[in-house]
Design an enzyme around this catalytic site. Structure first.
Site, PDB file in Angstrom:
ATOM      1  N   ARG A 118       0.867  -1.173   0.000  1.00 24.61           N
ATOM      2  CA  ARG A 118       0.000   0.000   0.000  1.00 24.61           C
ATOM      3  C   ARG A 118       0.910   1.231   0.000  1.00 24.61           C
ATOM      4  O   ARG A 118       2.096   1.135   0.295  1.00 24.61           O
ATOM      5  CB  ARG A 118      -0.924   0.015   1.219  1.00 24.61           C
ATOM      6  CG  ARG A 118      -0.199   0.184   2.541  1.00 24.61           C
ATOM      7  CD  ARG A 118      -1.166   0.123   3.698  1.00 24.61           C
ATOM      8  NE  ARG A 118      -0.479   0.460   4.948  1.00 24.61           N
ATOM      9  CZ  ARG A 118      -0.961   0.199   6.149  1.00 24.61           C
ATOM     10  NH1 ARG A 118      -2.123  -0.413   6.270  1.00 24.61           N
ATOM     11  NH2 ARG A 118      -0.297   0.535   7.234  1.00 24.61           N
ATOM     12  N   GLU A 157      -3.262   7.475   5.728  1.00 18.60           N
ATOM     13  CA  GLU A 157      -1.951   7.655   6.371  1.00 18.60           C
ATOM     14  C   GLU A 157      -0.899   8.220   5.413  1.00 18.60           C
ATOM     15  O   GLU A 157       0.110   7.580   5.101  1.00 18.60           O
ATOM     16  CB  GLU A 157      -1.461   6.331   6.968  1.00 18.60           C
ATOM     17  CG  GLU A 157      -2.331   5.822   8.088  1.00 18.60           C
ATOM     18  CD  GLU A 157      -1.789   4.578   8.768  1.00 18.60           C
ATOM     19  OE1 GLU A 157      -2.209   4.282   9.896  1.00 18.60           O
ATOM     20  OE2 GLU A 157      -0.924   3.889   8.161  1.00 18.60           O
ATOM     21  N   CYS A 168       8.226  13.770 -10.755  1.00 18.75           N
ATOM     22  CA  CYS A 168       8.647  14.589  -9.626  1.00 18.75           C
ATOM     23  C   CYS A 168       9.810  15.498 -10.012  1.00 18.75           C
ATOM     24  O   CYS A 168       9.907  16.642  -9.543  1.00 18.75           O
ATOM     25  CB  CYS A 168       9.035  13.701  -8.446  1.00 18.75           C
ATOM     26  SG  CYS A 168       7.610  12.981  -7.598  1.00 18.75           S
ATOM     27  N   GLU A 313      -8.195   4.976  13.912  1.00 17.09           N
ATOM     28  CA  GLU A 313      -7.750   3.620  14.224  1.00 17.09           C
ATOM     29  C   GLU A 313      -7.228   3.629  15.653  1.00 17.09           C
ATOM     30  O   GLU A 313      -6.310   4.394  15.972  1.00 17.09           O
ATOM     31  CB  GLU A 313      -6.645   3.149  13.264  1.00 17.09           C
ATOM     32  CG  GLU A 313      -7.081   3.050  11.817  1.00 17.09           C
ATOM     33  CD  GLU A 313      -5.964   2.570  10.896  1.00 17.09           C
ATOM     34  OE1 GLU A 313      -4.959   2.017  11.414  1.00 17.09           O
ATOM     35  OE2 GLU A 313      -6.083   2.759   9.670  1.00 17.09           O
TER      36      GLU A 313
END
Length: 674
Positions: A118, A157, A168, A313
């Site tokens: 992730r 997150e 970039c 969380e």
């Protein structure tokens, strides 16, 4: 200035309630209704879903499958449970990363952040902007009027990626051009003449690729600033879509694992409410520090918007994923730390997760129900918490934390001090932990706010290591002190300008006007322990750094007790207007901070709760209906605490006064005015 879109009304996110994170896509559909029925019976009011579900929501490009989520949301609504949907951009599906490899971040050494985990998404990827915007808009239109849906969580997150991909590289060059306009100005502001680093064309400017880590510190700091802006703009595209399609639903993001290298305050500007993922370490050896580092995390989250927040969380069992599993939470710990979050301003606390995962990397990041699929001790404790919070919600509704003290926090200072470490053991955030821990032990409520925020309403401002500074920062502190506030400045302040260039003037730079002191010399003592002696002759340890101070208008209040600078001032105080400015030239021990802050609290009229035993915390939430005092024993031992007036327990209804005994992880919530 960017036009602010209308934000959601607070009523949609200010309810005091308990929730869980739930992943219907992970379980057989036959399990959903029994799970949701048990949630309802337990007292769960809200769930978060879908933040990692992109491949199920869009299994192939352009073909959306919302039917399964429709059925899940309809079930939640049928049982009266509200839903927050996460935008799934933190987990781009394999069909996207295969077709558009520019989605994947590239590290400085050229390696790729591959899919299958992730967070594998570059904030500057044009493909991710296109496909991410499409899935978010489709979700928003599908569920903008669903009666169960109350809000949205952006991504998951956020963190610094340090991406060095071609996208970039081009974006960074454009960012620098926009900031400095000309190569002449860029070379001057970065001091590129050193080591023959001057740029003669814009094409020569790149992200700081791998090789030596000792690159131009101005370049490195601006590269971090560029990444902060990239993340802010990535989220902003999401919030603009969500507000355009469903403006009545609130938007949040779940920050995590402080200290974060991100500009969290910049990200929070586009949110209705900030959220935090709270995982206090239950190990016995962490019990001396976890309650205090946790309190700092909660105060920092509250400071992002300077109002109440969510926990998205919360610890439910022993975590374990990319590290060996932690100890299981001791009886009472889950409940106590949830109440700690509420005491510090959390309105909603969402536990991660309902059931431990059966597959994937987080199989052993335990939820409320273990792989046995039988609710056990931890679940029973969670059920008790739900019952208590639901019963006390009317009392808690509309209450908030009010503080007269603030710690000024700066991600820019932390970044600059990490680029060029100043001394062994000198860590910006760890030092803030100590100052905040001393305040917490004294029962002094503290906001942790961005260093550029207004200071009206505070009596005390602790200002750690403003290493980078400008005239605006100096004048803000001068105005605060001049109007009666107390400022505490620490060493390594006033060293550089905002472009990370040293200033040719005595330290602490522009702050010397208010501090009334200059630094004659300094010694980066690192881990060496030195002695500090105050005006009463009491000795304290100090380390990391020793500024040898030369008072001008200021008065010394502590001196060094050893080494070649023995007898030299180490701490000074200066009367400035109607207030005072302290300058602490070293990193003094916690014992010194407790004594110093105790004296300042009495003098400045700060509300305090002195003599709290180790691990015991006292927090207050206040509203129109009165004040609630939270007493939390976040330790494994029984502790006693004395009360100076009569209270009524909101939990039991009994009258409470005198000495109160708190068993391990006990919670007491007291109403005043009895």
């Amino acid at each position: 200035m960017r036009e602010q879109m209308k934000q959601a009304e607070p009523g949609s996110y200010s309810k005091v309630q308990i929730g869980v994170d739930y992943y219907p896509e992970h379980w057989e559909e036959a399990m959903w209704e029994p799970d949701i029925k048990l949630m309802k019976e337990t007292g769960v009011k809200v769930v978060r879903v879908a933040e990692f579900a992109w491949s199920r929501l869009e299994p192939v490009e352009g073909r959306f499958d919302f039917a399964w989520l429709d059925r899940a949301l309809d079930l939640f609504h049928a049982y009266g449970i509200q839903v927050v949907i996460g935008t799934p951009t933190t987990t781009p599906p394999r069909w996207l990363t295969t077709a558009c490899p520019d989605v994947l971040p590239v590290f400085a050494d050229g390696s790729v952040y591959h899919p299958g985990v992730r967070g594998h998404r570059c904030y500057n990827s044009a493909s991710l902007r296109t496909y991410g915007s499409r899935i978010i808009e489709a979700l928003a239109r599908r569920y903008s009027s669903h009666p169960a849906v109350i809000g949205w969580q952006t991504d998951n997150e956020f963190g610094m990626l340090d991406c060095h991909c071609d996208s970039c590289n081009r974006a960074f060059r454009s960012w620098v051009q926009a900031k400095y306009s000309t190569l002449e100005r860029l070379n001057s502001e970065w001091g590129t003449v050193v080591w023959s680093g001057e740029y003669s064309s814009w094409e020569e400017l790149t992200v700081p690729y791998g090789g030596s880590p000792h690159q131009n510190p101005s370049l490195l700091l601006d590269f971090q600033r560029f990444q902060w802006d990239s993340c802010i703009h990535f989220q902003r595209r999401q919030t603009e879509i969500l507000r355009a399609v469903c403006p009545e639903r609130f938007i949040t993001h779940n920050f995590h694992s402080y200290p974060q290298r991100l500009d969290m305050h910049g990200l929070a500007e586009d949110l209705d409410v900030a959220s935090f993922d709270y995982y206090p370490n239950p190990a016995p050896q962490k019990q001396a520090t976890a309650p205090y580092s946790g309190a700092l995390s909660l105060d920092l989250t509250r400071g992002l918007k300077r109002r109440n927040f969510w926990i998205m969380e919360q610890l439910s069992g022993p975590p374990g994923c990319w590290f060996p599993m932690w100890r299981t939470p001791h009886p009472g710990l889950i409940r106590a730390y949830a109440w700690q979050a509420i005491a510090r301003g959390a309105d909603t606390v969402v536990h991660f997760r309902w059931r431990s995962a059966a597959a994937g990397a987080e199989q052993f990041w335990h939820g409320l129900i273990d792989h046995s699929n039988v609710p056990g001790r931890r679940f029973a404790e969670f059920a008790q918490l739900c019952g208590e919070v639901n019963a006390l919600a009317p009392l808690l509704e509309g209450t908030e934390v009010t503080s007269n003290a603030a710690i000024l926090y700066s991600h820019e200072q932390m970044a600059a001090l990490r680029i060029q470490p100043q001394a062994d053991g000198l860590d910006y955030y760890d030092n803030i932990k100590q100052y905040h821990r001393a305040l917490t032990k004294l029962g002094i409520s503290c906001d942790v706010i961005d260093w550029r925020q207004p200071l009206e309403g505070y009596k005390l401002a602790i200002v750690p290591s403003l290493y980078l500074h400008d005239e605006e920062a100096a004048q803000r502190l001068e105005s605060f002190a001049g109007n009666g506030g107390t400022v505490i400045l620490t060493n390594r302040s006033g060293v550089k300008n905002m472009n990370n260039i040293c200033l040719l003037q005595p330290l602490p730079g522009l702050f010397s006007r208010a501090a009334g002191v200059t630094v004659a010399e300094y010694d980066p003592v690192g881990h060496d322990i030195h002695m500090l002696v105050d005006a009463a002759g009491e000795s304290f340890e100090c380390s990391q750094w020793c500024d040898i101070l030369q008072p001008e208008e200021a008065e010394p209040v502590a001196w060094y007790g050893d080494d070649f600078f023995a007898g030299s001032p180490a701490v000074t105080v200066n009367r400035f207007g109607a207030g005072k400015v302290y300058y602490i030239g070293t990193h003094a021990s916690e014992a010194y901070w407790l004594k110093l802050l105790g004296g300042i609290a009495a003098e400045a009229g700060l509300a305090a709760f002195p003599d709290l035993p180790d691990g015991v915390q006292a927090f207050t939430r206040t509203g129109e209906k009165g004040e609630l005092l939270f007493l939390l024993n976040l330790s494994r031992g029984t502790q006693s605490i004395g009360l100076d007036k009569h209270y009524r327990s909101a939990l039991s209804g009994s009258l409470v006064s005198g000495i109160v005994e708190l068993s391990p992880f006990a919670v007491e919530i007291l109403e005043t005015g009895v």
